[in-house]
Design an enzyme around this catalytic site. Structure first.
Site, PDB file in Angstrom:
ATOM      1  N   LYS A  87       0.848  -1.192   0.000  1.00 55.71           N
ATOM      2  CA  LYS A  87       0.000   0.000   0.000  1.00 55.71           C
ATOM      3  C   LYS A  87       0.885   1.244   0.000  1.00 55.71           C
ATOM      4  CE  LYS A  87      -4.329   1.107   2.309  1.00 55.71           C
ATOM      5  NZ  LYS A  87      -4.964   1.070   3.626  1.00 55.71           N
TER       6      LYS A  87
HETATM    7  C1  E4P Z   1      -8.252   1.495   3.828  1.00 56.35           C
HETATM    8  O1  E4P Z   1      -7.486   1.101   3.002  1.00 56.35           O
HETATM    9  C2  E4P Z   1      -8.131   2.811   4.487  1.00 56.35           C
HETATM   10  O2  E4P Z   1      -6.917   2.926   5.115  1.00 56.35           O
HETATM   11  C3  E4P Z   1      -9.265   2.984   5.422  1.00 56.35           C
HETATM   12  O3  E4P Z   1     -10.460   2.561   4.794  1.00 56.35           O
HETATM   13  C4  E4P Z   1      -9.407   4.381   5.997  1.00 56.35           C
HETATM   14  O4  E4P Z   1     -10.601   4.424   6.729  1.00 56.35           O
HETATM   15  P1  E4P Z   1     -10.921   5.594   7.768  1.00 56.35           P
HETATM   16  O5  E4P Z   1     -11.199   6.849   7.012  1.00 56.35           O
HETATM   17  O6  E4P Z   1     -12.144   5.086   8.490  1.00 56.35           O
HETATM   18  O7  E4P Z   1      -9.737   5.713   8.655  1.00 56.35           O
END
Ligand code: E4P
Length: 218
Positions: A87
């Protein structure tokens, strides 16, 4: 549409996997910290545990923000398990790294995406997945779902192969709307996923069926 769970919590991951609908997992540094996972080795060990639980892609996020650091970290993460997806944040060196990983056969998830322009860049760089953050856009009273629709339209017109992974999901409704808007994948915490099960008419109907069966067989 694929279902990923957005957590580093092993029991939530197991629960979603047991439901039989889980296609993968996404994590981020905040989610790892929430589980009390700290230190380089502990983080890597935790990713290995997640990869053993899930027969699908597991996104592991880099901490570095410079090209060399992202590449070095990503290559280590990618070697932890065959289902690791690296990622990478949507920043200038992140885009360079996405292209590097693509050229070296390492799959990626481009994260922190908030605009169609960023989505185009990530696709051009060869990202496997693109993570637009719906909930965080809604949080500032903009419309997260219209971003998913816009990206889906652009990707269809241009024939980009990057998969749209609707992220930052806050509700079951977000999951349904993502499916309608052209997302290839959603990633959500366990609660919104399980929320899809609920309907009062199902509960009322089942109670009546069971009561009638009991009466007939008394
Ligand atoms: C996923 O890949 C993201 O990091 C995540 O969905 C972020 O979510 P949040 O806005 O609830 O922290």
């Amino acid at each position: 549409m694929k279902f990923f769970i957005d957590t580093a919590n092993l029991s939530d991951i197991q629960e979603a996997a047991d439901l039989g609908i889980l296609d993968g997992v996404t994590t981020n540094p905040s989610l790892m910290a929430k589980e009390g996972i700290s230190g380089d080795q502990a983080v890597k060990d935790h990713y290995v545990k997640i990869c053993e639980l899930v027969d699908g892609d597991v996104s592991a996020e880099v901490i570095s923000t410079d090209f060399e650091g992202i590449v070095q970290e990503g290559e280590v993460l990618a070697q932890l398990a065959p289902n690791i997806v690296v990622k990478v944040p949507m920043i200038r060196d992140g885009v360079k790294a996405l292209r590097h990983f693509y050229d070296h056969g390492i799959r990626t998830n481009c994260t922190l995406v908030f605009s169609p322009g960023q989505a185009i860049l990530a696709a051009k760089a060869g990202a496997t997945y693109l993570s637009p953050f719906i909930g965080r856009i809604d949080d500032i009273t903009w419309d997260g779902m219209s971003l998913i629709r816009e990206i889906a339209e652009i990707y269809a017109i241009q024939g980009y192969e990057t998969e749209i992974l609707a992220a930052s999901i806050r509700s079951s409704k977000h999951i349904v709307e993502s499916a309608k808007s052209g997302a290839d994948v959603i990633t959500a915490p366990l609660k919104p996923i399980l929320g899809l099960l609920n309907h009062p008419l199902t509960d009322i109907g089942l109670a009546k069926f069971l009561a009638d069966h009991k009466k007939a067989n008394a």
